[in-house]
Design an enzyme around this catalytic site. Structure first.
Site, PDB file in Angstrom:
ATOM      1  N   GLY A 118       0.814  -1.220   0.000  1.00  0.00           N
ATOM      2  CA  GLY A 118       0.000   0.000   0.000  1.00  0.00           C
ATOM      3  C   GLY A 118       0.841   1.259   0.000  1.00  0.00           C
ATOM      4  O   GLY A 118       0.586   2.202  -0.758  1.00  0.00           O
ATOM      5  N   ASP A 119       1.862   1.279   0.848  1.00  0.00           N
ATOM      6  CA  ASP A 119       2.754   2.440   0.902  1.00  0.00           C
ATOM      7  C   ASP A 119       3.503   2.608  -0.413  1.00  0.00           C
ATOM      8  O   ASP A 119       3.736   3.731  -0.874  1.00  0.00           O
ATOM      9  CB  ASP A 119       3.751   2.300   2.056  1.00  0.00           C
ATOM     10  CG  ASP A 119       3.095   2.491   3.409  1.00  0.00           C
ATOM     11  OD1 ASP A 119       2.135   3.278   3.493  1.00  0.00           O
ATOM     12  OD2 ASP A 119       3.538   1.859   4.383  1.00  0.00           O
ATOM     13  N   ALA A 120       3.898   1.476  -1.020  1.00  0.00           N
ATOM     14  CA  ALA A 120       4.605   1.538  -2.294  1.00  0.00           C
ATOM     15  C   ALA A 120       3.711   2.135  -3.372  1.00  0.00           C
ATOM     16  O   ALA A 120       4.152   2.965  -4.180  1.00  0.00           O
ATOM     17  CB  ALA A 120       5.072   0.145  -2.708  1.00  0.00           C
TER      18      ALA A 120
END
Length: 242
Positions: free
Chosen positions: A196-198
């Site tokens: 998700g952060d990526a």
């Protein structure tokens, strides 16, 4: 690398202070136990220090993960109000179902300032349930989030919801556009930590360049596709994104 004069991220500040995280990955599924340590003690006074606030003032885009709602809402308020007052882009992530559920009031307080809202399908459905919308249709939820009241009219809100291997849902102007993700054979899926952060990182890398939403999603899908094929939140030395 994104220049600090353009982009400011309180999620990174929190992660730099986080000391340990135990993770278990079985068949591509993961479980996490985090020791937030110093990250849970972040104070708004740190943000107000001249050398730190100068970074906020120089930035044109802001990203704060929803997890930060549990740490320093006062810091979020300062940044979001600064962005609104200066016609800058403010973005946040739903981050986790428990944030939508147990920090609903704090999340609602800052929703009017959000120009972009990121999340996944599970977070979106939890958000819908706690707001009494009585729908699990991700596309309808994305539209509803995008149409919630805004603090300023400078930017329309865009909602971006990822759905694992299913298309990314983007809602803006009362309509939905779906973008396919990069196909990945199941045997190549190693670790979903950081996916998700990526995605958000890839998306923001193009947003700050004023690229189209399609290009932003493409970069987000690329970044998440790479990270889930590796153990831990790691990347190859040289990316091949075009």
């Amino acid at each position: 690398m994104i220049c600090k004069k353009i982009f400011f991220c309180l999620r990174s500040v929190c992660l730099l202070l986080e000391e340990t995280c135990q993770r278990s990955v079985v068949g591509g599924e993961r479980s996490l136990i985090a020791n937030l340590s110093a990250a849970n003690c972040y104070k708004v006074d740190h943000l107000k220090k001249p050398e730190n606030w100068a970074l906020v003032e120089k930035a044109k885009f802001y990203y704060i993960a929803g997890f930060f709602l549990t740490v320093s809402p006062e810091s979020i308020q300062l940044v979001s109000e600064h962005a609104a007052a200066n016609n800058k882009v403010f973005t946040m992530n739903l981050s986790a179902p428990f944030i939508c559920e147990f920090f609903k009031d704090a999340q609602e307080k800052f929703l009017p300032y959000m120009d972009f809202v990121f999340g996944n399908e599970t977070e979106a459905r939890t958000f819908s349930r706690v707001h009494g919308w009585e729908t699990e249709d991700v596309e309808q939820i994305a539209i509803k989030i995008s149409q919630l009241p805004k603090a300023t009219g400078t930017y329309k809100r865009t909602t971006v919801i990822t759905q694992g291997a299913d298309p990314v849902v983007v809602a803006e102007d009362g309509k939905v556009t779906k973008y396919p993700v990069i196909p990945l054979p199941k045997e190549k899926l190693v670790d979903t930590n950081g996916a998700g952060d990526a995605f958000v990182g890839g998306f923001m890398s193009q947003l700050v360049k004023e690229k189209s939403i399609e290009e932003c999603v493409k970069a987000g899908c690329y970044a998440s596709n790479v990270v889930i094929q590796r153990s831990g939140c790691t990347y190859p030395e040289k990316p091949d994104f075009n």
